[in-house]
Design an enzyme around this catalytic site. Sequence first.
Site, PDB file in Angstrom:
ATOM      1  N   SER B 129      42.420  56.924  65.489  1.00 42.93           N
ATOM      2  CA  SER B 129      42.889  56.221  66.852  1.00 42.93           C
ATOM      3  C   SER B 129      41.698  55.196  67.110  1.00 42.93           C
ATOM      4  O   SER B 129      41.960  54.133  68.069  1.00 42.93           O
ATOM      5  CB  SER B 129      43.002  57.180  68.145  1.00 42.93           C
ATOM      6  N   LYS B 167      37.063  57.901  72.988  1.00 39.08           N
ATOM      7  CA  LYS B 167      37.974  56.730  73.418  1.00 39.08           C
ATOM      8  C   LYS B 167      37.153  55.736  74.312  1.00 39.08           C
ATOM      9  O   LYS B 167      35.915  56.097  74.548  1.00 39.08           O
ATOM     10  CB  LYS B 167      39.191  57.505  74.421  1.00 39.08           C
TER      11      LYS B 167
END
Lengths: 209, 209
Positions: B129, B167
Amino acid sequence: MISDSQRKTLSFIRQYVARYGYAPKLQEIATGIGISSRGVVHRYIQALVQAGYLENLGGKHRGLRLLDKGRESGQAVGGIPLLGKIAAGRPIEAICDQNGGQHGEQNELNLQTFFSTINTFAVRVEGDSMIEMGILDGDIVIVKSADSAKSGEVVVALIDGEEVTLKRLEYTKEGLVSLMPANKKMQAMIYEPGRVHIQGILIGSVRKY
Amino acid sequence: MISDSQRKTLSFIRQYVARYGYAPKLQEIATGIGISSRGVVHRYIQALVQAGYLENLGGKHRGLRLLDKGRESGQAVGGIPLLGKIAAGRPIEAICDQNGGQHGEQNELNLQTFFSTINTFAVRVEGDSMIEMGILDGDIVIVKSADSAKSGEVVVALIDGEEVTLKRLEYTKEGLVSLMPANKKMQAMIYEPGRVHIQGILIGSVRKY
DNA sequence: CAAGGCTGTTCTCCAAATGTTCTCTTACAG
DNA sequence: CTGTAAGAGAACATTTGGAGAACAGCCTTG
């Protein structure tokens, strides 16, 4: 000299402190490392205190203090605790669960020995032709000296004795050398073998934000 | 004078210690050098102790100590020569010219001091990701412990006390926390502040091919 | 104040893993 | 043929790992 279980215990305590800011209870450690007995945990802790990794404020709840041993000079110099896996995609289980379940896995990252230093050099990358391999502008790549390489390997190559570049090497059917970027916007460059001198083969990369 | 098998054993032990920071078990050595008998390994170890390469804390598990004999001296500990810049885009000037022409530049990469080890930990990344930030599946990221972060920083976050993820952090106007991947195929995940616990802030990454 | 409950500590007991010491077999060079 | 080294594997001794009971101190709660 600490045993495997003691190492596991220490690792758990470090993670716990890093996460919550205070020490775990014996029961938490026990379940954290996969056993059920507080008494056993207490035995491990005593060994760790003895070995100088911990301090124990006897009897107090959460009365453990981490000492610096094992992180700085002395043992694993340059060692950074390696805590397990993390999901960059979807969240997965917590770090400590992962670590607790793995035994015999590497639990410390020692950058001093992570890359061999023999016949190895490093260069800073400029440009983004290798971006699809996760090598960005400004990254440092670790290269092992070599004067030849196989097709598919990423090499540092000297072209015409003047210019140096980092590319993936491919030999063409015609006996030419193709240096391929990892960036769809760019094209491969093809040379006669005599013009390309391999300097080394890519073995790693390091980046600092 | 030590035999080939003994040399192989010694080499394995050194690699193991370099990687894990503690000695291997006899069984690990055995499988490591391709045999199945602990007894044979023990015989080799005795020879190596006799020859002065090792020390044996008799009976203890992992009770082997490496001695300095036979080590290549003068290994630049943790130091890798840093040669200058390289073009991942177009070829630029040769490395040696760069290096010779620059003075006052850092000319050695010391991984031991490259990242601070204080309040720092490392985790292996799973998933892709963060691929657009050049963090690939399997990379190791270096994280500085912290319990809060600013918008835009890349953080390791614990969600609901159970799941850990890497993230980019953003605070929304509504007072919520958004964890954004660096992958166009994925979507940001938004949580109430209470559910997200910051564990640390991304400060680097390391990759080995 | 008394009664639990939780936590850390100490202890005993047992099981499993590991290191050590053997013997036996095989291969190979001289 | 003989001696040497490599290797397998059994047998034993010790260390390590683990469960759980019992106890003491602290805290809360009735």
